[in-house]
Structures are given as structure tokens and as C-alpha cells.
Design a protein around this motif. Structure first.
Motif, PDB file in Angstrom:
ATOM      1  N   GLY A   4       1.300  -1.572   0.020  1.00  0.00           N
ATOM      2  CA  GLY A   4       0.244   0.218  -0.012  1.00  0.00           C
ATOM      3  C   GLY A   4       0.880   1.286   0.111  1.00  0.00           C
ATOM      4  O   GLY A   4       2.096   1.340   0.132  1.00  0.00           O
ATOM      5  N   GLU A   5       0.157   2.623   0.440  1.00  0.00           N
ATOM      6  CA  GLU A   5       1.006   3.657   0.113  1.00  0.00           C
ATOM      7  C   GLU A   5       1.258   3.940   0.516  1.00  0.00           C
ATOM      8  O   GLU A   5       1.818   5.560   0.993  1.00  0.00           O
ATOM      9  N   SER A   6       1.097   3.064   1.919  1.00  0.00           N
ATOM     10  CA  SER A   6       0.928   4.655   3.054  1.00  0.00           C
ATOM     11  C   SER A   6       2.315   4.768   4.084  1.00  0.00           C
ATOM     12  O   SER A   6       2.696   5.072   4.372  1.00  0.00           O
ATOM     13  N   GLN A   7       3.706   4.001   2.586  1.00  0.00           N
ATOM     14  CA  GLN A   7       5.000   4.196   3.360  1.00  0.00           C
ATOM     15  C   GLN A   7       5.160   5.691   2.996  1.00  0.00           C
ATOM     16  O   GLN A   7       6.727   5.977   3.583  1.00  0.00           O
ATOM     17  N   PHE A   8       4.078   6.355   2.174  1.00  0.00           N
ATOM     18  CA  PHE A   8       5.011   7.889   1.863  1.00  0.00           C
ATOM     19  C   PHE A   8       4.045   8.392   2.069  1.00  0.00           C
ATOM     20  O   PHE A   8       3.864   9.457   1.236  1.00  0.00           O
ATOM     21  N   ILE A   9       3.170   8.032   3.129  1.00  0.00           N
ATOM     22  CA  ILE A   9       2.177   9.326   3.470  1.00  0.00           C
ATOM     23  C   ILE A   9       2.498  10.845   3.800  1.00  0.00           C
ATOM     24  O   ILE A   9       3.600  10.140   4.295  1.00  0.00           O
ATOM     25  N   CYS A  10       1.854  11.578   3.121  1.00  0.00           N
ATOM     26  CA  CYS A  10       2.717  12.668   3.362  1.00  0.00           C
ATOM     27  C   CYS A  10       1.731  13.660   4.609  1.00  0.00           C
ATOM     28  O   CYS A  10       0.585  12.690   4.401  1.00  0.00           O
ATOM     29  N   ILE A  11       1.545  14.806   4.870  1.00  0.00           N
ATOM     30  CA  ILE A  11       1.121  15.261   6.263  1.00  0.00           C
ATOM     31  C   ILE A  11      -0.245  16.062   5.125  1.00  0.00           C
ATOM     32  O   ILE A  11      -1.330  15.166   6.210  1.00  0.00           O
ATOM     33  N   PRO A  21       7.020   9.837  -2.879  1.00  0.00           N
ATOM     34  CA  PRO A  21       7.989   9.211  -2.580  1.00  0.00           C
ATOM     35  C   PRO A  21       8.891   9.892  -1.565  1.00  0.00           C
ATOM     36  O   PRO A  21       9.570   9.726  -0.866  1.00  0.00           O
ATOM     37  N   ARG A  22       9.128  12.025  -2.119  1.00  0.00           N
ATOM     38  CA  ARG A  22       9.383  12.861  -0.819  1.00  0.00           C
ATOM     39  C   ARG A  22       9.447  12.826   0.337  1.00  0.00           C
ATOM     40  O   ARG A  22       9.335  13.714   1.072  1.00  0.00           O
ATOM     41  N   CYS A  23       8.045  12.190   0.460  1.00  0.00           N
ATOM     42  CA  CYS A  23       7.414  12.102   2.319  1.00  0.00           C
ATOM     43  C   CYS A  23       7.564  10.981   2.437  1.00  0.00           C
ATOM     44  O   CYS A  23       7.250  10.590   3.610  1.00  0.00           O
ATOM     45  N   SER A  24       8.778  10.155   2.404  1.00  0.00           N
ATOM     46  CA  SER A  24       9.410   8.765   3.265  1.00  0.00           C
ATOM     47  C   SER A  24       9.354   9.265   4.135  1.00  0.00           C
ATOM     48  O   SER A  24       9.444   8.143   5.370  1.00  0.00           O
ATOM     49  N   PHE A  25      10.385  10.408   4.251  1.00  0.00           N
ATOM     50  CA  PHE A  25      10.048  10.153   6.497  1.00  0.00           C
ATOM     51  C   PHE A  25       9.435  10.893   6.880  1.00  0.00           C
ATOM     52  O   PHE A  25       9.976  11.366   7.893  1.00  0.00           O
ATOM     53  N   ASP A  26       8.890  11.912   6.015  1.00  0.00           N
ATOM     54  CA  ASP A  26       7.326  12.755   7.353  1.00  0.00           C
ATOM     55  C   ASP A  26       6.847  11.921   8.737  1.00  0.00           C
ATOM     56  O   ASP A  26       6.679  12.357   9.266  1.00  0.00           O
TER      57      ASP A  26
END
Ligand SMILES: Nc1ncnc2c1ncn2[C@@H]1O[C@H](COP(=O)(O)OP(=O)(O)OP(=O)(O)O)[C@@H](O)[C@H]1O
Ligand SMILES: [Mg+2]
Lengths: 566, 254, 540
Positions: C55-62, C68-73
Motif C-alpha cells: 500500500g502507499e502508506s509508506q510515503f504518506i504526506c502530512i 516518495p519525497r514524504c518517505s521520512f515525514d
């Protein structure tokens, strides 16, 4: 002083003259420096205090030690004065009583060791129980504790304690007491409204070796103790024995050098890991060599051995390639290829990705990261400067250094967590195999450094001689370089193997059933709740024996290789 | 040059032209040109650090030269691995430190290269190897390991190892410098023997007696250049260059 | 000599053949690069498809979108787990970032103290292995053998479960007579220095003193060289350093910042007057008798607390430490109410909840004017010392005050120190033995004293052998600190692991973990390499 001296003289049955220069003795042993004097006074007081303590704790053994100590000191002093040592007094003088300080140290340490031995002896033998079924053995000694006692002893609140609760009472008590309690049962008394706790305390206060005895097959063989498959273990050991016995003859001396027998045996050794792996893992879906699920079946000491042996076997070729790669000096990619490519990538990156990334950036870190292409030329520069464009060397070096900078346990977790993510979804590798691969890849980096050390230790002349004879690069390494380098690093490789053998104890943290996991499990078995120390001692012994045996063998090997063929 | 040859000499087997060699920024060879005819015995002299070793090591590609050309036995020394392999087969080298393979017996040391490079059968290699071991005078040591031999014996094994490959040209880099005086003679005797049997030899050595007696030509190097080439009789008694005179004075006074 | 007759082919440009070593080399490199890229692409493909499955939860933004840029958010969201111990303040409502940061500090704490202690232990044991006393040498040998031939994690677990958790409970904590250290199942509580604000000034004086001592030492050395008369190069620098230290202490101990506010009806003019006050209150001759009263059950502890001096303290006021330290010195019993805001503290004091109001002078001077009858209150300055000892004592079921090492930290530290110490002992022994006997004899022949021999001849040479393997031992210690997981000490790896379990972002966290441990390795080896280079330079 004269009185004392003449007394000593009278004590000695000897004709010889004393050579005692008391003033010099005092100057050398005591008044040499004031620090020494202060130390001696303080230390003497301390040893005296300790000795008195020990005398009251264990009068018999302490007195014996004191008498022996006084006697040997006396003998040594007399022999020294007469300059006439027996071998014993000479040894004592050299190794035990070479200064006043050491005379005291010897006494103190002897008493200390004695106290330790006594404590361990009473823990492990006198007060120990070897019963494998503790409950029945202790039933005769009920010891009643009322709720009030329990309250006072453990500050436990029994007001909410439900009647006929399924919670084992000892768990509650233990939680309250904070320490393991051996045996407790809880009953409700008829005539007393209070709950009566019967504490069936263990007869023994020492070790419960029963826990270890009962669990020993488990710790060693785990589920391989199932008689249907147990023979595979014995077959594996058999393979090793069959190979080992002739080895003692064939590899010793010159008789079999270069013969077919020796070559065959060597190939058999090389193939043996495969055979044993086949035996332990299984080959077919059905039949006697049915494939087992290693996660279910492999465990205990068998797992320890499997992981350490296979990791070292698999890591050996990888490590060798890495070592050769790191030292390789083949022509690198020339700078006039690297730099233009790097600059092209930079320009392409700056033109295509940077503006978009800048636009989307949400904080300074991302703004900086948007300029990533600028790092490419810098990297290219370092690549050219440090590795002269040699990609193989750069990769090997990078791999070795990254792995060596990473803790083993992190690697283990990575293998468990990341393998499924890195591999196609269909590939289902069992946990044990993941750990095996991870251990091999991990130890390859260390092995590579060892082998590289061996390669570096080889004089350049060996390479030059091989070159000047016209040997090809492959033959040069196969026939000249590697045989010598590997022989030089056998002790280091054994050391590496010992390290792996010890490190396998970590696999319990990723859920494999190695010895440590099983030992931890004992403390939650019903019969042995809270028992930890005894199985840990067993593991210490197993690991210690294994490692020191190998270390001893490696030292012997080192000595053997040092002479003869070199 | 005007060499008065006593032996009959053939074709040029080594031709060097303007060879330059750099170690980083340091120029170790500054344009060395020379030619060696088949059967010639040449001794290279020179002060320490003058580039003697560097020069003869470029001849079989133990060192790579950066400029100029070298051709050995008609094959030009380029980066092509076929050329390099070819030349190494024809050029044998004997080192100051012997560089025997300590993990192999003497006979294995000797037969290794013929078996793997010349693809001889083991029997043939051993036969030829034993022949050479006999020639250098130590056939009885064949089954020993190099570590069990004396320095002089080791160097003779190294020579036998080189010769079993049947090279046309022999390079010696100070073969006697690591030896005790009484062993030097053993090795020099073997070298004399080889010189008289028609091998082309280039030897770096400080053995003046050997040079005077055996060499057809003496080459004097200094600071990466050939300073003087001369026949031994002239070289030692009547050198042309002033630098050579100083060098000779220095060594002869000691 | 030969000129011109050779074909000057060296100058001509020729296309290199395919079997040119250079061409082969480059081809091999290119093949390697291509292979590497292929494998990497395969891995990345797998990762992407596997992540798709997750699922895309890995890259979820605020904002809820997924890039992908939200990987560490996710690291900025609430961690929601407790940390058993932290050097900085931390709360489950803080972000993962903060949790990881606190855990990283825990790791550093273990590594730094471990390295220092292991070095000391290893050096001693290494020297002990060479002792002339057979017993000492053999005990050292067995220690080294046992520790080196068993797994570290087993050692840690034994230290934790079989030794530390078997220690007495807090109430029966082991006390070492004369030293304020309490060892119990819950860890080690020990006396600890509390640095008050003025400590900065004092430390500045200390630095100054060190510099001048160094200068003086150097000057005396020059004088010695020039006049040839031997100077006492140790005594004078030490004396002058002590003088400056004392001067600094006096200078920085001021009494203008810290004060207490109390009613005049207490009749206290100086702090020593509290003593008389208490003697009257408890009706005893010495304050020591109060403990006796409790012990003899004449008085309950509650009754003692009832009569004790009651303080209202503005939270974090350094004057509390100063004032209570002086009360404790005199044995005056007191109770403390800590209040978090100025207004609450003042109203509490005005309501008569406590007799003494402890806060900075500026605060008290202002608050006094707000009180109803300012003149009935006395503002009493409190002497501030730059550093005060804080001694642990039992309050309820816990220790308060002093420093504390939790059981988990202690277990990890002891395990790492014992284990690394054993290896360092071997290194030190080998280092000392590597200095040949001849060197020592030469030094003796030159007439050097024993100390000079060790310092000038043996040590520098031994260090050259010791330091490279020592470096890798320090790195090992740093890496082995991850075994803290086995005893649940919240180190970086442990918390990273918790974060993976909690957030499911394994790749991201693993990247952070790798970066963390690799940079530690890098820093330690860079530092030791620099030191190594210095040693080698001195050598030349
Ligand atoms: N691998 C190398 N790297 C850098 N410089 C080198 C290297 N090998 C040799 N040199 C330098 O090249 C010069 C020539 O060295 P070479 O070994 O050829 O001297 P040599 O004439 O053989 O001296 P010797 O009689 O002492 O053996 C020397 O100045 C030496 O320092
Ligand atoms: Mg040379």
C-alpha cells in the motif's frame, strides 16, 4: 633486632651463613618511596581485616591456607637467606613471594579464590538439586505464610485477589517480591477468612540442575531429537568422522603429497558441506531425506553449528573475491571518461530535476537535496583519486567498509525484514536461510580483510617471480599467491570462525531457536519458572569449550605452519 | 660504438630506443637507447639509484615504460597481453632476493612454469628441470623446500628455474648481492658457465672480476641515463667519461 | 651509439588491440558496472512492487497525499511509546525524531563511558597479565580467556538477569561504607555534582588556571635549561593552579542572585537561626535527636514532617539546591512544594502553605511588593556555590537526588567494559611485549630512571603497536552497544527497532540506522587515525 635474628638462626637447621643485609632489604622493599610505604600499610591493614573476616566465615579452610602460606613464606625466606633454594622455594620466590607486596597479594588472592570456590561449590553442589521433577520432590515441606506475612514480606495487595484465580500465585508473589520464588501454592482456608498462602519453598537454595538436565536434549538437538530424523545428525557426524580419520594420515608428512588419494580427500572435504547440508535440510519431498522446514526443525546447538559452519564456507569464496577486488590494480576507467560523464550527469540533473525539486521543496533540507547533481563531480573526483577509476576496487572497498561498520545484529534484522522486500514477492525464504545468508555476507567482509592481510604480507618478489616466468594472472594467483596467502591467514580465519560461532548466539533476537532462545525459554516452563542462571552456566561452558578448543587448535596450526614448509 | 667481439654474434635481440620511465613525478629512466645482439654478455654498472634495476625490469615488463620503444626478439613490448606473455617466455630473470616459491619444493619450483606456461608434460618438465639442477650442481636438493637451502643454493635453484623455461635471454639483477662471500663464487661459476654457452645475458652486478672476465660490453648508468658503453678492457683501464672515472675510483678504493 | 636506425614507433599513435591490458581492464570495469546496475535495477523493481503490495502508506504526506519525497515525514508524528530512560526530556507525545535522538544520546552515553572504562580496565589487566605474581597473572589470564571465548550477549544476559536483578531491593540497597553509593536491583545511585549557574564563571577560572600552569611549567623548563639549576616544575604550577581555583570559587560564590523570603515572625536573621528555631519546635537539644525519636517510635515520620520547615519553591530555581544543601548540612528537616509558576508560588506562600519562599532574588523582590504587608517579610540572601554535591536518599519507594544508573544501563556498561577490556588487555600485553628487552636494557644503560624508561622508551613504542588494534576494539564496542536490545536498554538500535515495529517503515529506519552507525565508525576511526599520526610523528 639481634634477638630476633638469633631466634631465626636457632630455628634453622643449617650450617650455612645468612646473608642478610637488613638495612638494604628495608630500603629496597619498604622505604624506597613513601607511596610504597603508605600502600603497604594500607594494604596490610586491609588484608588483615579480610583475613579475620574469612576466619570467622570459614575457619577450617582459612586456617589451613594461613598455615600453608606462613610455612611457605618461612621456607622461602630461609632458603633465600641461605642462598640455597630447593626447586619449590625457588619457584615460590620467583612467582609468589618476590616482594613484600606480593607476599600479601598472594595471601589475599588465595583467600579470595577460596571464598569464590566455596560459594560456587555450595551453590552448584552442596545446596543444588539434581531432581528433574521439582514439584513432587518438595511436597513434604509446606511452609505456611499468612496473608499478613505475605503483606509484610512483599507489600502485596491481596484484596482484589479473586478466589480460584487462574493466575499462578507465584507470578503475583514474584511480581510483588521482584525476585523469582521457587514453589508456591495458594489455597483458601475454611476456618480462617484470610487467604492462606502455602509456600512450598525449595529444599535447596542452590542450583536446580534438573532444569538443565531435563532440557539438555532440547538445547543440543532441538526438534532433531525426533527419532524419525535424528539419524541425519548422526549421519552428518559420521561423514565428518569418515573424512577426518584418514586426514590425520594423508595430510601429515610428505608421503601423500601430490597423490590422487590426497586430491580425492581434499575434494571430499570440499563437497562435505553440501552432503551435510543435504542431510540436514533434506533433498526430496518424500522419503527418508524429506525436506524439513528449517525454521521448525533446526535449533539448539545444531543450529549454532549449522550457521557458523555454513556462513564461513559460503563467505570464503566471496571474501576471497572481495580481497582480490580490493587489491586489484587493473586498468581503471580513465579520467577522460569519468569526468565528462560526471559533468554530463550533473548538467542533465541540474536542468531536469533540480527546478522541479526546488519547486516542490518544503524545507531547507529538501532545498539542499534538490542540488544533488552537484555532488556527482565531487564523487567522481574522489573515485578517480582514491581508486584510479577502478570500479571493482571501489565496490569491494565500499562493501567491506560498510559491512564492517554495521553491527551484526542490525545485519540480522535487515535480513529478516528486508530480504522479502528486496526479492520478488514469490520467493519465500525461510528465516534460518535468511540468517545464514546474512551471516555469510557479513563475515565475507571480515574474511576479505583477513585475506587481504595475507596478500599484503606476501613479498612483492613472489608476484614478480611469477610474472617473469610468464605465468598467466589466473595461474599466478591459483598456484603462487593464494596458496601462500591463505596458508598465512588460516589462524585469522579460525579466529573469524570462532567469532561467528559466538555471534550465532544473537539469532535468538530475530526469533530463531538457538541455544540461548531455548535457555531463556526454560524460565517460563511450569516446572522451572524463573530459572535462568543454570542454563546460562551450561551455555557458558558450551561456548567456552568450543571456542577455546578452536583457539587452541589454531595456535597449534600457527606453530605448525611456522616451521617446516616456510 | 666499436666493440671488438671475440665471439660470433648474431642478430639484435633487444632494441631499446629512447626509453623513459617515471615513478610519479620522478623520472627514473631518461631516454635509454641500446641494442643487444644475440649471444652477447652485457654487464650494467652504476651507482645506487641510477636506474639499473628499473631498466632491466622494463625489459620483461615488470615495470612499464612510458615513452620510447623496446623490442625483444623482434616482438615489440606493448600493452598487448599476447606480446607481454610472449616476451616473458623468452626472457628469464634472476632476482637479488631469489624469490623462490616457499610453499613448493625445489623441483616443483622449477617445473611449475614449464608445465603451466609451456604446457609440457610433467615428465618432460622434471627431466629438463633435473638436467638444469645437475648443471648448477645441486640435483640432490630437488625434494627439499627453499627454506631448507643456503642462500647460494637458493640462487642456483632460481637460475635453474629460469633456465628450465629455455629462455633466449637472461636478466640478472644483482644475483650475488644477498649472498655471503663463499656463496658468491658458486653462483658466479654458474653464470660464467652460462655466458660461455652462448646465452644472451644482461647482468646488473657489482662483481668487477666477473665483468672484466666475461662481459662483452660494460654499460655504465647514472641518473637514469647511459653514460658510457665500452668493452671491459677499456672501461676499467681507460674510461672515456669523467663520471665513470669517479665511479671506478670510488669502488676500486674500497 | 645506436641512432636513427630504429623505427621510432614509440611516438606513433596506434589503435590499441583488443587484448591490450588497458582495454581489457576498462572492458572488465564496464562489464562490472553494467552487472551492478542490472542487479540494482532488479532490486529496486522488487522493492517498488513489494511496496505497492504494502500500500502507499509508506510515503504518506502530512496532507494525506502520497509521494516518495514524504518517505521520512512519518518521523515527525507522535512516537507514542515510552522510553525507560532519557538524557533529554521526552514524552510519548513527542515525535519519532525526538525519540530517536534521545536514544542516540543513550547510545553515545554507553559508548563514551564504555570506551573510557574499558581502556582503563584493559590496561590494568594487560599489565596484570605480565605481573611477576603467578596468581595475579593467571587470574588475569583466566578472566581474558573466559570473556573472550564466550558470546557477549550471553555475558550481558547473565550480568543482567543473574547478577544485577538478583541484587537486594531498594530498601536493602548495598551501601559501601563511607562512600555514598547505593547498589540495588533498580540500579546504582551515587553522589553527583550539581552545577549551579555560577559554575560557568568558576570553570572559566579553572581553564585560566590550567593555561597559566602550563605556561609556568614551560617557563620553568626554559629557566632550567638556561640556568642549569633544577626547578620544581610540578609543585609551582600545581600551587598556582590551586590558588586560582580557590580564588575563582570565592569570586563566583555570590549571594546576590539567590534568596529566600520568609516571615519576620520566625525570628530568623541568618540561615543558622533556622537551627535554633527547629530545636525549639521539636523540643530537642540537638537536631540529631530527631532521628532517634523516630527510631524509638516516640514520634512518627509524619509528625516529624508536620513540624519540618516547609518550603515553597519556584520550579528549577537554583536557589533550591543551594538552600536545601545548607539545610541538609545542618540536619534541618524540611518539606518541599515545587510550584511551576511564579503566581502560583506566591499565592501559595501568601496563603501560608509554607513558611519559606525560595526563588531568585529578582523574583522575590518583585513578589514581596505584591504581598499584603511587605515589611513583615524578610528577604534573606542565600550563598551560592558553583558546585554542590547531591546525595541520593530514599523517598518512598525510590531514590531522589544524586546520579542514577539504571539496571539496564549498568548491565550494558558492565558487559561491554568487561568484554572489550579483555580484548584490550591482550592488545596491551602484546604491545608491551613487542618492545624488545634490548630497548629496556638500553634505557637502563643510559641511566634513565624506571619512570623515564616507561614513559620515554617503552610506552611510545608500545603505543605504536597498541593503537591500531585498539581502534578496532573501540569500533567493536560501538557496534556491540546494539546488544542493549537483549536487556531492553533503550539505545538507538533498540528504539529504531521499536519504531520499525510501530510505524512499519523498515527501509527508511534501516537507512537511518546504517547512517548512524557508519558515521560513528567513521568518526571514531578518524579521531584515532589523527592521534595515530601524531604518535607516529613523535616517533620520528
Ligand atoms: N617503485 C618505485 N617507486 C618510486 N620510485 C622508485 C621505485 N623503484 C625505484 N624507484 C626510484 O628509481 C630510482 C632508480 O631505482 P633502481 O632500483 O633502478 O636503482 P638501482 O640502480 O637498481 O640501484 P641499486 O644499485 O641500489 O639497486 C631510484 O632513485 C629509486 O628511488
Ligand atoms: Mg637495483
Amino acid at each position: 633486632m639481634d634477638v630476633i635474628l638469633s631466634n631465626i638462626r636457632a630455628l634453622v637447621p643449617g650450617r650455612k651463613q645468612f646473608h642478610l643485609d637488613l638495612r638494604r632489604f628495608v630500603a629496597e622493599q619498604i622505604t624506597r618511596s613513601w607511596i610504597l610505604m603508605v600502600w603497604l600499610i594500607a594494604f596490610t591493614a586491609f588484608v588483615g581485616w579480610y583475613t579475620i573476616g574469612q576466619l570467622s566465615a570459614a575457619p577450617g579452610s582459612t586456617t589451613t591456607v594461613l598455615i600453608i602460606w606462613a610455612l611457605t613464606v618461612y621456607m622461602t625466606v630461609i632458603s633465600e637467606l641461605q642462598k640455597d633454594h630447593t626447586p619449590l622455594t625457588f619457584w615460590l620466590k620467583e612467582n609468589m613471594y618476590n616482594s613484600i607486596n606480593n607476599v600479601l597479594v598472594t595471601l589475599f588472592l588465595t583467600l579470595l579464590i577460596l571464598a569464590g570456590v566455596r560459594a560456587f561449590y555450595s551453590y552448584a553442589w552442596v545446596n543444588a538439586s539434581f531432581e528433574t521433577d521439582p514439584i513432587t520432590s518438595n511436597e513434604e515441606r509446606p511452609n505456611e505464610i499468612t496473608v499478613d506475612d505475605a503483606l509484610a514480606a512483599y507489600r502485596v495487595d491481596f484484596s482484589n485477589f479473586p478466589e480460584g484465580s487462574s493466575l499462578p500465585p507465584r507470578v503475583i508473589l514474584e511480581n510483588a517480591a521482584g525476585t523469582p520464588i521457587r514453589q508456591v501454592t495458594l489455597t483458601k482456608s475454611a476456618d480462617d477468612p484470610n487467604i492462606v498462602i502455602e509456600e512450598l519453598e525449595d529444599i535447596h537454595t542452590g542450583a536446580s540442575w534438573g532444569s538443565v538436565i531435563e532440557n539438555l536434549p532440547n538445547i543440543l538437538l532441538f526438534r532433531f531429537r525426533d527419532p524419525v530424523i535424528q539419524w541425519r545428525i548422526w549421519a552428518s557426524i559420521g561423514v565428518l568422522v569418515v573424512l577426518a580419520l584418514p586426514s590425520f594420515v594423508v595430510y601429515r608428512g610428505e608421503r601423500y603429497r601430490g597423490t590422487t588419494t590426497r586430491r580425492l580427500l581434499t575434494w571430499a572435504w570440499v563437497a562435505s558441506p553440501l552432503i551435510i547440508f543435504g542431510l540436514l535440510y533434506g533433498l526430496t519431498a518424500e522419503g527418508p531425506l524429506q525436506v524439513v522446514d528449517p525454521d521448525q526443525i533446526w535449533g539448539g546447538f545444531v543450529l549454532t553449528v549449522i550457521i557458523s559452519v555454513f556462513a564461513i564456507v559460503v563467505s570464503f569464496p566471496i571474501g576471497m573475491l572481495l580481497a582480490l577486488g580490493r587489491r586489484s590494480n587493473i586498468q581503471g576507467i580513465p579520467w577522460w571518461v569519468t569526468y565528462p560523464v560526471a559533468i554530463a550527469i550533473t548538467i542533465w540533473g541540474l536542468l531536469t530535476t533540480t527546478p522541479a525539486n526546488l519547486e516542490a521543496s518544503r524545507n531547507t533540507a529538501e532545498t539542499i537535496l534538490a542540488y544533488w547533481p552537484l555532488a556527482v563531480p565531487v564523487l567522481a573526483f574522489f573515485f578517480q583519486r582514491s581508486f584510479k577509476g577502478n570500479v571493482v576496487a571501489a565496490f569491494s572497498t565500499g562493501y567491506i567498509e560498510v559491512v564492517r561498520g554495521t553491527p551484526f545484529i542490525v545485519v540480522l534484522f535487515m535480513s529478516i525484514i528486508l530480504f522479502p522486500i528486496f526479492l520478488p514477492s514469490g520467493w519465500d525464504i525461510s528465516g534460518v536461510i535468511r540468517v545464514l545468508l546474512a551471516s555469510a555476507l557479513f563475515s565475507a567482509a571480515y574474511l576479505a580483510e583477513n585475506i587481504r592481510g595475507g596478500l599484503q604480507a606476501l613479498p612483492n618478489g613472489q608476484y614478480e617471480a611469477a610474472d617473469s616466468l610468464g605465468l598467466s594472472a589466473f595461474n599466478k594467483y591459483r598456484l603462487i599467491i593464494l596458496p601462500q596467502a591463505l596458508r598465512a591467514v588460516i589462524p585469522a580465519i579460525v579466529g573469524q570462525f570462532i567469532g561467528l560461532y559466538k555471534d550465532t548466539s544473537l539469532v535468538y533476537l530475530v526469533g530463531l531457536f538457538d541455544m540461548l532462545a531455548l535457555a531463556n525459554g526454560i524460565s517460563s516452563q511450569n516446572n522451572w519458572l524463573g530459572i535462568r542462571t543454570e542454563p546460562y552456566i551450561l551455555l557458558m561452558v558450551i561456548y567456552f569449550l568450543g571456542s577455546s578448543l578452536m583457539a587452541w587448535y589454531s595456535r597449534r596450526l600457527e606453530r605448525q605452519l611456522g616451521v617446516g614448509e616456510r | 660504438m666499436t666493440a671488438t667481439n671475440t665471439k660470433s654474434m648474431g642478430e639484435d635481440v633487444i632494441v631499446c630506443h629512447d626509453v623513459h620511465k617515471w615513478y610519479g613525478d620522478f623520472e627514473a629512466l631518461k631516454g635509454v637507447s641500446m641494442r643487444v645482439r644475440s649471444g652477447e654478455v652485457i654487464v650494467i654498472l652504476g651507482p645506487s639509484g641510477s636506474g639499473k634495476s628499473t631498466f632491466i625490469r622494463t625489459l620483461n615488463r615488470l615495470e612499464e615504460h612510458q615513452e620510447g620503444s623496446i623490442s625483444v626478439d623482434g616482438i615489440e613490448l606493448t600493452h598487448d597481453i599476447r606480446n607481454i606473455a610472449e616476451i616473458r617466455r623468452e626472457v628469464g630473470m634472476v632476482f637479488q632476493q631469489f624469490n623462490l616459491f616457499p610453499h613448493l619444493t625445489v623441483l616443483e619450483n622449477i617445473t611449475l612454469a614449464p608445465i603451466h606456461v609451456r604446457k609440457w608434460s610433467r615428465e618432460r618438465a622434471e627431466e629438463v628441470g633435473m638436467k638444469w639442477l645437475t648443471r648448477v650442481g645441486i640435483p640432490e636438493q630437488a625434494e627439499k623446500y627453499p627454506g631448507q637451502l643456503s642462500g647460494g643454493q637458493q640462487q642456483r635453484v632460481a637460475i635453474a628455474r629460469t633456465l628450465t623455461m629455455e629462455p633466449k635471454i637472461l636478466l640478472f639483477d644483482e644475483p650475488t648481492s644477498a649472498l655471503d662471500p663463499e656463496m658468491i663464487k658458486e653462483v658466479l661459476d654458474v653464470m660464467r658457465d652460462l655466458a660461455s654457452s652462448g646465452y644472451t645475458i644482461l647482468a646488473v652486478t657489482h662483481e668487477m672480476g666477473f665483468a672484466r672476465e666475461v662481459a662483452d660490453r660494460v654499460i655504465f648508468m647514472d641518473a637514469g641515463q647511459i653514460v658510457e658503453e665500452n668493452v671491459p678492457s677499456n672501461f676499467f683501464t681507460n674510461p672515456k667519461e669523467e663520471r665513470t672515472q669517479r665511479f671506478l675510483q670510488q669502488i676500486l678504493n674500497h | 651509439m645506436a641512432q636513427g636506425s630504429i623505427d621510432p614507433s614509440g611516438r606513433r599513435f596506434k589503435l590499441p588491440s583488443l587484448l591490450d591490458v588497458r582495454v581489457l581492464g576498462v572492458l572488465a570495469q564496464l562489464a562490472f558496472v553494467v552487472g551492478f546496475i542490472l542487479v540494482t535495477v532488479w532490486f529496486i523493481n522488487n522493492i517498488l512492487s513489494n511496496l505497492d503490495a504494502l500500500g502507499e502508506s509508506q510515503f504518506i504526506c502530512i496532507d494525506g497525499s502520497s509521494k516518495p519525497r514524504c518517505s521520512f515525514d512519518f518521523l515527525s508524528s507522535d512516537a507514542q511509546f515510552e522510553l525507560a530512560e532519557t538524557p533529554i526530556e521526552y514524552d510519548p507525545a513527542d515525535s519519532y525524531w525526538r525519540a530517536l535522538g534521545a536514544a542516540a544520546l543513550n547510545t553515545l552515553k554507553v559508548i563514551v563511558s564504555g570506551i573510557i572504562l574499558a581502556t582503563i580496565l584493559g590496561t590494568f589487566v594487560g599489565i596484570a597479565r605480565l605481573s611477576k605474581n603467578w596468581l595475579v597473572a593467571n587470574i588475569a589470564k583466566w578472566y581474558v580467556d573466559i570473556l573472550r571465548n564466550t558470546p557477549l550477549v550471553l555475558q550481558l544476559i547473565i550480568i543482567y538477569f543473574s547478577v544485577l536483578l538478583a541484587l537486594p531491593q531498594i530498601e536493602e540497597a548495598i551501601k559501601i561504607p563511607g562512600i555514598p553509593i547505593f547498589i540495588s536491583q533498580r540500579g546504582v545511585n551515587f553522589i553527583n555534582a550539581t552545577f549551579l549557574p555560577s559554575a560557568g564563571v568558576w570553570l572559566a577560572f579553572l581553564v585560566l588556571g590550567l593555561i597559566q600552569a602550563q605556561v609556568l611549567w614551560w617557563i620553568l623548563g626554559r629557566v632550567e635549561e638556561q640556568t642549569g639549576r633544577s626547578q620544581n616544575r610540578f609543585l609551582w604550577p600545581i600551587i598556582s593552579f590551586l590558588a586560582i581555583a580557590i580564588l575563582g570559587w570565592v569570586f563566583s560564590s555570590n549571594d546576590t542572585n539567590q534568596s529566600i523570603l520568609l516571615g519576620r515572625q520566625l525570628q530568623v536573621e541568618e540561615i543558622s537561626d533556622f537551627e535554633t528555631l527547629m530545636l525549639q519546635r521539636y523540643d530537642v537539644n540537638t537536631l540529631g535527636e530527631i532521628d532517634m525519636l523516630v527510631a524509638n517510635e516516640v514520634m512518627t515520620q509524619d509528625a516529624v514532617d508536620e513540624l519540618a520547615l516547609s518550603l515553597c519553591v519556584l520550579r528549577d530555581a537554583p536557589s533550591e539546591v543551594n538552600f536545601t544543601a545548607q539545610l541538609r548540612q545542618r540536619g534541618i528537616p524540611y518539606t518541599v512544594r515545587r510550584l511551576s509558576s511564579q503566581s502560583r508560588a506566591t499565592s501559595s506562600f501568601a496563603d501560608g502553605d509554607c513558611e519559606v519562599y525560595v526563588a531568585p532574588t529578582a523574583v522575590l523582590a518583585g513578589e514581596r511588593d505584591i504581598l499584603e504587608n511587605p515589611n513583615s517579610f524578610l528577604l534573606l540572601p542565600v550563598q551560592e556555590a558553583p558546585v554542590r554535591w547531591s546525595i541520593p536518599r530514599i523517598e518512598g519507594f525510590n531514590f531522589v537526588g544524586g546520579g542514577k544508573m539504571t539496571t539496564e544501563f549498568t548491565a550494558v556498561l558492565i558487559g561491554l567494559v568487561l568484554n572489550t577490556g579483555a580484548t584490550i588487555a591482550e592488545i596491551v600485553r602484546a604491545g608491551i611485549q613487542s618492545v624488545s628487552k634490548g630497548q629496556s636494557e638500553a634505557a637502563r644503560a643510559l641511566g634513565l630512571s624506571e619512570g623515564q624508561r616507561l614513559r620515554l622508551v617503552v610506552l611510545p613504542q608500545a603505543l605504536r603497536v597498541i593503537i591500531p588494534p585498539q581502534t578496532s576494539q573501540y569500533l567493536n564496542l560501538a557496534k556491540n552497544s546494539t546488544l542493549a536490545l537483549a536487556v531492553a536498554y533503550p539505545d538507538f538500535w533498540n528504539i529504531a527497532n521499536t519504531t520499525i515495529n510501530q510505524s512499519g517503515r523498515s527501509i527508511q529506519i534501516m537507512l537511518i540506522v546504517l547512517a548512524f552507525y557508519l558515521s560513528i565508525s567513521l568518526i571514531v576511526s578518524l579521531m584515532l587515525n589523527a592521534y595515530n599520526r601524531r604518535i607516529q610523528l613523535v616517533e620520528r
